[in-house]
Design an enzyme around this catalytic site. Structure first.
Site, PDB file in Angstrom:
ATOM      1  NE  ARG A  62      -0.564  -4.985  12.442  1.00  0.00           N
ATOM      2  CZ  ARG A  62       0.308  -5.235  13.421  1.00  0.00           C
ATOM      3  NH1 ARG A  62      -0.091  -5.264  14.674  1.00  0.00           N
ATOM      4  NH2 ARG A  62       1.593  -5.461  13.146  1.00  0.00           N
ATOM      5  N   GLY A  83       2.565  -0.140  11.164  1.00  0.00           N
ATOM      6  CA  GLY A  83       3.593   0.379  10.257  1.00  0.00           C
ATOM      7  C   GLY A  83       4.939   0.546  10.931  1.00  0.00           C
ATOM      8  CB  SER A  96       1.855  -7.415   8.928  1.00  0.00           C
ATOM      9  OG  SER A  96       1.047  -6.518   8.227  1.00  0.00           O
ATOM     10  CG  HIS A 136       0.363  -9.966  -3.517  1.00  0.00           C
ATOM     11  ND1 HIS A 136       1.146  -8.962  -2.998  1.00  0.00           N
ATOM     12  CD2 HIS A 136      -0.890  -9.730  -3.032  1.00  0.00           C
ATOM     13  CE1 HIS A 136       0.389  -8.158  -2.261  1.00  0.00           C
ATOM     14  NE2 HIS A 136      -0.848  -8.597  -2.268  1.00  0.00           N
ATOM     15  NE  ARG A 173       6.797  -4.997   7.689  1.00  0.00           N
ATOM     16  CZ  ARG A 173       5.654  -4.650   8.243  1.00  0.00           C
ATOM     17  NH1 ARG A 173       4.508  -4.997   7.647  1.00  0.00           N
ATOM     18  NH2 ARG A 173       5.610  -3.955   9.362  1.00  0.00           N
ATOM     19  CB  THR A 187      -0.890   0.000   1.268  1.00  0.00           C
ATOM     20  OG1 THR A 187      -1.436  -1.313   1.435  1.00  0.00           O
ATOM     21  CG2 THR A 187      -2.007   1.001   1.181  1.00  0.00           C
ATOM     22  CD1 TRP A 188       4.542   4.492   2.194  1.00  0.00           C
ATOM     23  CD2 TRP A 188       5.894   3.051   3.251  1.00  0.00           C
ATOM     24  NE1 TRP A 188       5.539   5.226   2.798  1.00  0.00           N
ATOM     25  CE2 TRP A 188       6.374   4.373   3.456  1.00  0.00           C
ATOM     26  CE3 TRP A 188       6.578   1.987   3.843  1.00  0.00           C
ATOM     27  CZ2 TRP A 188       7.515   4.637   4.213  1.00  0.00           C
ATOM     28  CZ3 TRP A 188       7.714   2.248   4.604  1.00  0.00           C
ATOM     29  CH2 TRP A 188       8.179   3.565   4.779  1.00  0.00           C
TER      30      TRP A 188
HETATM   31  P1  A3P Z   1       1.652  -3.669  10.012  1.00  0.00           P
HETATM   32  O1  A3P Z   1       0.538  -4.663  10.019  1.00  0.00           O
HETATM   33  O2  A3P Z   1       2.935  -4.239  10.539  1.00  0.00           O
HETATM   34  O3  A3P Z   1       1.306  -2.382  10.635  1.00  0.00           O
HETATM   35  P2  A3P Z   1       0.532  -4.241   2.598  1.00  0.00           P
HETATM   36  O4  A3P Z   1       0.343  -2.835   2.175  1.00  0.00           O
HETATM   37  O5  A3P Z   1       1.541  -4.984   1.783  1.00  0.00           O
HETATM   38  O6  A3P Z   1      -0.758  -4.945   2.764  1.00  0.00           O
HETATM   39  O7  A3P Z   1       1.219  -4.179   4.022  1.00  0.00           O
HETATM   40  C1  A3P Z   1       0.548  -3.627   5.126  1.00  0.00           C
HETATM   41  C2  A3P Z   1       1.594  -3.264   6.164  1.00  0.00           C
HETATM   42  O8  A3P Z   1       2.230  -2.044   5.776  1.00  0.00           O
HETATM   43  C3  A3P Z   1       0.964  -3.015   7.516  1.00  0.00           C
HETATM   44  O9  A3P Z   1       1.975  -3.337   8.473  1.00  0.00           O
HETATM   45  C4  A3P Z   1       0.685  -1.524   7.431  1.00  0.00           C
HETATM   46  O10 A3P Z   1       0.471  -0.908   8.663  1.00  0.00           O
HETATM   47  C5  A3P Z   1       1.946  -1.039   6.753  1.00  0.00           C
HETATM   48  N1  A3P Z   1       1.769   0.247   6.091  1.00  0.00           N
HETATM   49  C6  A3P Z   1       0.702   0.665   5.361  1.00  0.00           C
HETATM   50  N2  A3P Z   1       0.891   1.912   4.932  1.00  0.00           N
HETATM   51  C7  A3P Z   1       2.091   2.316   5.396  1.00  0.00           C
HETATM   52  C8  A3P Z   1       2.832   3.540   5.295  1.00  0.00           C
HETATM   53  N3  A3P Z   1       2.355   4.579   4.651  1.00  0.00           N
HETATM   54  N4  A3P Z   1       4.040   3.588   5.908  1.00  0.00           N
HETATM   55  C9  A3P Z   1       4.519   2.529   6.566  1.00  0.00           C
HETATM   56  N5  A3P Z   1       3.876   1.363   6.703  1.00  0.00           N
HETATM   57  C10 A3P Z   1       2.669   1.249   6.124  1.00  0.00           C
END
Ligand code: A3P
Length: 302
Positions: A264, A266, A139, A109, A131, A52-53
């Site tokens: 969540r 991050g 996560s 993915h 990661r 997402t990031w």
């Molecule tokens: P956590 O569950 O450890 O908080 P994906 O986007 O691949 O589904 O991964 C989601 C993970 O990336 C989650 O980790 C989420 O909180 C974190 N995440 C989402 N947006 C983020 C951002 N802008 N910066 C850093 N981490 C982020």
């Protein structure tokens, strides 16, 4: 062969990887039909590695002319950048590709070895984000528990889920092959595959953004750097900012997944709040064994 994942949903094995059965048609259809264009940018990740990031950052690099009015303020990253297998090719046929402007950005993915031939075969760019597998596991556990697709099935315990993870039986797993293959591709074709780590982005987002922008052929000019554009993108896409936006607080992605569940904590190292050091030792050993051929792919700060 098929197996039931710890959260109740079915997984099937294909080319030595495990896929959610409900997404498998999209994987196959993408593998068979997707024709990459040499200007495409493919964002490849394991679920929960920071997809997402990465979507928000890449979108912002390419659309940095007016960050104050960024579409990210009113649309989710997942609405702006589709997953090849989960969105574009989800229903097999009619992918609606003609509506996507160039350069196209897609996420996936799909493991490297299962990608449609036209991706490794064209000059398109791949950005992979990897990661620490322990944080990724934690996560993913929270994410799947929040978005139960088989609520009639009781989920397995954390220990049982971890066991499956260490056996490589999890969506798009095994995790070690997923990361090692993209890592190898990056070593062989550094101008085509950029291999990043979530932890490095957390540590120094400005350098990471510059690296990404240079890689996709859209480097920041001296003027832009002076104006603080890089920092502005970092701020826009930060966890704090993204999580606070209404568009990411409400609603569901694909009608089933809470948008808010993509945000969540991050943080790096949250596994320590949920897993034991012997579990960490086990993953460390798996990585030592499985990644022994991938010189240079290591994880610090377990
Ligand atoms: P956590 O569950 O450890 O908080 P994906 O986007 O691949 O589904 O991964 C989601 C993970 O990336 C989650 O980790 C989420 O909180 C974190 N995440 C989402 N947006 C983020 C951002 N802008 N910066 C850093 N981490 C982020």
């Amino acid at each position: 062969p098929q197996k039931r994942n710890w959260d109740g949903r079915m997984l099937c094995q294909y080319q030595n990887n495990w896929f959610p059965v409900r997404d498998f048609q999209g994987v196959l259809s993408c593998q068979k039909n997707f024709q990459a264009n040499e200007t495409d940018i493919i964002l490849a990740t394991m679920p929960k590695a920071g997809t997402t990031w990465l979507k928000a950052l890449t979108f912002s690099i390419l659309n940095r002319h007016d960050l104050d009015e960024s579409p990210l303020l009113t649309s989710t990253s997942h609405d702006l950048i589709p997953f090849l297998e989960l969105d574009t090719y989800r229903d097999g046929q009619n992918p609606g590709l003609e509506n996507i402007p160039f350069p196209r950005i897609f996420a996936t993915h799909i493991p490297y070895r299962v990608l449609p031939d036209s991706i490794p075969g064209s000059k398109c760019k791949i950005i992979y984000i990897c990661r620490n597998p322990l944080d990724q596991f934690v996560s993913h556990r929270f994410f799947l528990l929040k978005n139960r697709l088989q609520p009639e099935q009781d989920p397995l315990s954390l220990d049982e889920a971890f066991e499956m993870y260490c056996d490589g039986i999890h969506p798009f797993g095994p995790f070690w092959d997923h990361m090692a293959e993209y890592f190898q591709a990056g070593l062989e074709n550094p101008d085509r595959v950029l291999f990043l780590k979530y932890e490095e982005l957390k540590e120094d987002i400005v350098s990471s953004l510059k690296k990404m922008a240079g890689f996709i052929g859209a480097p920041f000019s001296v003027e832009e750097e002076k104006q603080g554009v890089v920092e502005e993108i970092a701020r826009l896409c930060s966890m704090k900012n993204m999580k606070s936006l209404n568009v990411n607080k409400d609603g569901k992605w694909n009608g089933i997944i809470e948008n808010s569940s993509f945000y969540r904590k991050g943080e790096v190292g949250d596994w320590k709040n949920h897993l034991t050091s012997s579990m960490a030792g086990r993953v460390e050993k798996i990585l030592e064994e499985k990644l022994s051929g991938s010189s240079g792919l290591t994880f610090k700060n377990y």
